[in-house]
Scaffold this active site. Structure first.
Site, PDB file in Angstrom:
ATOM      1  N   ASP A 292     117.077  32.160  16.369  1.00 56.79           N
ATOM      2  CA  ASP A 292     115.718  32.380  16.654  1.00 56.79           C
ATOM      3  C   ASP A 292     114.900  32.714  15.367  1.00 56.79           C
ATOM      4  O   ASP A 292     114.249  33.747  15.279  1.00 56.79           O
ATOM      5  CB  ASP A 292     115.872  33.650  17.659  1.00 56.79           C
ATOM      6  CG  ASP A 292     116.390  33.253  18.952  1.00 56.79           C
ATOM      7  OD1 ASP A 292     116.448  32.076  19.147  1.00 56.79           O
ATOM      8  OD2 ASP A 292     116.889  34.334  19.400  1.00 56.79           O
ATOM      9  N   TRP A 388     128.934  32.016  23.410  1.00 53.72           N
ATOM     10  CA  TRP A 388     127.706  33.259  23.924  1.00 53.72           C
ATOM     11  C   TRP A 388     127.137  32.919  25.323  1.00 53.72           C
ATOM     12  O   TRP A 388     126.220  31.981  25.342  1.00 53.72           O
ATOM     13  CB  TRP A 388     126.761  33.033  22.745  1.00 53.72           C
ATOM     14  CG  TRP A 388     125.725  33.960  22.477  1.00 53.72           C
ATOM     15  CD1 TRP A 388     125.053  34.506  23.855  1.00 53.72           C
ATOM     16  CD2 TRP A 388     125.472  34.822  21.529  1.00 53.72           C
ATOM     17  NE1 TRP A 388     123.786  35.314  23.414  1.00 53.72           N
ATOM     18  CE2 TRP A 388     124.237  35.591  21.882  1.00 53.72           C
ATOM     19  CE3 TRP A 388     125.662  34.990  20.233  1.00 53.72           C
ATOM     20  CZ2 TRP A 388     123.577  36.502  21.228  1.00 53.72           C
ATOM     21  CZ3 TRP A 388     125.002  35.913  19.369  1.00 53.72           C
ATOM     22  CH2 TRP A 388     123.970  36.671  19.907  1.00 53.72           C
ATOM     23  N   ASN A 390     124.545  33.847  28.201  1.00 52.88           N
ATOM     24  CA  ASN A 390     123.579  34.474  28.254  1.00 52.88           C
ATOM     25  C   ASN A 390     123.430  34.775  29.604  1.00 52.88           C
ATOM     26  O   ASN A 390     122.508  34.611  30.437  1.00 52.88           O
ATOM     27  CB  ASN A 390     122.434  33.724  27.747  1.00 52.88           C
ATOM     28  CG  ASN A 390     122.174  33.913  26.325  1.00 52.88           C
ATOM     29  OD1 ASN A 390     121.993  35.029  25.677  1.00 52.88           O
ATOM     30  ND2 ASN A 390     121.955  32.809  25.452  1.00 52.88           N
ATOM     31  N   ASN A 424     126.668  38.218  26.967  1.00 50.70           N
ATOM     32  CA  ASN A 424     125.147  38.871  26.386  1.00 50.70           C
ATOM     33  C   ASN A 424     124.672  39.644  27.608  1.00 50.70           C
ATOM     34  O   ASN A 424     124.081  38.763  28.394  1.00 50.70           O
ATOM     35  CB  ASN A 424     124.139  37.940  25.813  1.00 50.70           C
ATOM     36  CG  ASN A 424     123.140  38.625  25.025  1.00 50.70           C
ATOM     37  OD1 ASN A 424     123.186  39.735  24.733  1.00 50.70           O
ATOM     38  ND2 ASN A 424     121.969  37.766  25.144  1.00 50.70           N
TER      39      ASN A 424
END
Length: 614
Positions: A292, A388, A390, A424
């Site tokens: 990001d 990862w 989300n 996450n």
């Protein structure tokens, strides 16, 4: 009567603009706008014969015909683990040590374990309960800890309610080496107490990684990543490291410098200094996030050169630090450059330390874990990606709670394809435990992962005082309404106001009554931090139940033909602007139940107007 009709017609405009009310922009909507079909939750509830163990063991044989009393605790008769350390660990797990208890023998030896058929892998163990007591044979210290956690769960299972446990044998090991969570969401970081609670939860469920990287920690990200933590914050991190060590969890401290990093000696030394500070606090595992960001920080070769230099100058120099993890800027297929030579992932594969773990979110920012997305990334980074996931994160839909099952994880994957999964979660840490309960189960035993059954067990684990009420709340609070869609209310069919059977009507009425009761029953749960997180949604949940009951009553009144009674009931069931604002801030039942209300109110009004010739 004319005034009522004028108000009634005005309501048409209110309900006609509901779509715009529900389409307000939310945090990160542009980043997480993937629209996909809603897949049903796989699996089914199982009968575990009174033995509840999470994660699901790889092999377990139970002899219910024989049992052993455990009322007096355990007498450590033989142990290859230093007795003071073992007693301290058992005390931490609340496993009673008593010279009058049943024998507990522990052998922690990789060679002996392998000879006895224990998997040659970190965390593996064999647990046997028989006439001579309890025997644990473990591959390493993690295996011993996990075996004790399994023993504790057996003692807490319904089968042990009378002070006895059956003879059994368990051979167990994790399928994936990395299992846990990444605190990487935007929004309010977890409190210190929540983090400590979650670390204990990770340990209990045999998860071994907590990646600390909250986007709104000013000392983790730009511009203050260069600055040392103040004394209070530094002490808190040390406490997290200590708690992680007790739970056999790797505490990974992550830094997010890419937004304003300068590729020069000064900033390189700033990184070294920050890493040294964290090292002095007990941190032995690190990650660098380049997600990001824009600008010069996205340079792929400079990213890999930085990590490789830190590996030589910091990791190897310290001697007891794990290889640094990295999150690329191209962390998803959605915008990754697929070029096999010039794309960032390909550059990582060619130039990055081959032992460095590389994070990956899949086809989209929020998406399922599939062999296809792993083939895409693994073939470029030349190693198994670290997923990862989300989920259950809601930083792009902060008005929602994700309380549904953890599903969308392929059951055929191996450690050769994915090195692990870190979830996450939401900014609501206690409410995230339900999803983490599933992540721990999946990553330990991939092939046997059963999302529905895991969810059913998790509800009891997390809210034992009111599991049915929690189930009612959770099943109707699982979908965000956009982005990463999740199934919700799958046991509750809804219908239009003029097309239903008596059985459908009665079933929906019973469920709305159940909702009203569940919102009240949840107040008795003992986990007050969880209750505090859920409370705003529980309030709206109770209102939804009452609104649903009024809607069903409205249908019957409309069918009865009394116009005045119908108009009064309709107006009484219309959400005021204040009520709608409250609902929009903490939405519940968004997939089926609230739409049922909206649709009936809109459609029955249109039908009324049509019959009146309006």
């Amino acid at each position: 009567m004319n005034k009522k009709l004028n108000l009634f017609l005005a309501l048409t405009l209110v309900f006609g603009c509901c779509a715009s009310i529900f389409a307000q922009d939310q945090v990160l909507e542009s980043q997480r706008k993937e629209l996909k079909g809603i897949k049903p939750v796989p699996g089914q509830k199982l009968d575990h014969k009174g033995i509840i163990i999470n994660p699901t063991p790889q092999e377990m044989a139970v002899n219910t015909a024989k049992s052993i009393s455990i009322g007096k605790g355990f007498n450590i008769s033989k142990s290859s683990v230093a007795l003071p350390d073992l007693k301290e660990e058992m005390s931490f797990l609340n496993l009673p040590v008593n010279n009058q208890g049943i024998a507990l023998n522990i052998t922690q030896n990789s060679a002996k374990a392998e000879k006895e058929g224990v998997k040659n892998i970190a965390g593996a163990y064999k647990l046997t309960v028989g006439n001579k007591g309890v025997d644990i044979l473990s591959y390493d210290s993690d295996g011993t800890f996990y075996a004790l956690q399994t023993l504790k769960q057996i003692l807490e299972s319904p089968v042990a309610e009378k002070g006895k446990i059956p003879y059994l044998s368990i051979k167990d090991y994790p399928d994936l080496p990395i299992r846990g969570t990444v605190e990487g969401f935007y929004g309010n970081p977890w409190s210190h107490e929540t983090r400590l609670s979650l670390i204990d939860f990770l340990g209990k469920n045999k998860m071994n990684y907590y990646v600390y990287g909250p986007k709104d920690d000013p000392y983790h990200s730009s511009p203050n990543w260069r600055k040392p933590y103040p004394e209070k914050e530094a002490q808190a991190i040390k406490e997290l490291v200590d708690a992680s060590n007790k739970n056999h969890v790797n505490f990974v401290w992550a830094i997010h410098p890419g937004q304003d990093i300068k590729w020069n000696d000064e900033d390189y030394n700033n990184l070294i200094n920050k890493f040294n500070m964290m090292y002095d606090l007990g941190v032995r595992a690190f990650a660098i996030f380049f997600d990001d960001i824009e600008g010069e920080g996205t340079d792929s070769r400079k990213q890999t050169a930085l990590l490789n230099n830190l590996t030589n100058d910091f990791v190897k120099a310290k001697g007891d630090v794990a290889d640094i993890m990295i999150c690329p800027t191209d962390y998803t297929e959605l915008w990754a450059n697929p070029d096999l030579e010039k794309g960032q992932l390909a550059i990582y594969g060619e130039t990055l330390n081959p032992n460095a773990e590389v994070f990956w979110t899949g086809q989209f920012v929020c998406s399922d874990l599939t062999p296809q997305t792993l083939e895409f990334v693994d073939s470029r980074i030349k190693r198994p990606a670290l997923y990862w996931w989300n989920f259950p994160v809601t930083d792009y839909a902060r008005y929602m709670l994700m309380q549904g099952p953890a599903y969308g994880l392929d059951n055929t994957l191996t450690a050769d394809q994915v090195s692990g999964v870190v979830s996450n979660p939401m900014e609501h840490g206690e409410a995230s435990k339900l999803a983490l309960y599933g992540v721990g189960d999946y990553t330990w035993n991939v092939a046997d992962y059963n999302p529905i059954d895991n969810w059913e067990r998790g509800l009891v684990e997390i809210a034992p005082e009111a599991p049915e009420a929690y189930r009612t709340f959770a099943i109707h609070n699982a979908d965000t309404g956009k982005g990463y869609r999740r199934d919700e209310s799958w046991e509750t069919p809804v219908f239009s106001f003029n097309n239903y059977t008596p059985e459908q009507f009665d079933a929906l009425k019973a469920e709305f009554e159940n909702i009203v009761n569940a919102a009240q029953q949840m107040q008795q749960i003992s986990n007050k931090p969880l209750l505090n997180e859920l409370q705003p949604w529980l309030t709206e949940f109770g209102k939804l139940g009452e609104r649903g009951l009024k809607t069903l009553e409205l249908i019957k009144i409309y069918e009865g033909g009394d116009e005045v009674e119908f108009l009064n009931a309709y107006i009484n069931n219309t959400m005021s602007p204040v009520e709608r604002d409250a609902y929009n801030a903490h939405r519940v039942g968004t997939l089926r139940l609230q739409p049922f209300y909206e649709n009936v109110m809109t459609d029955i009004l249109q039908d009324y107007n049509a019959k009146k010739g309006k």
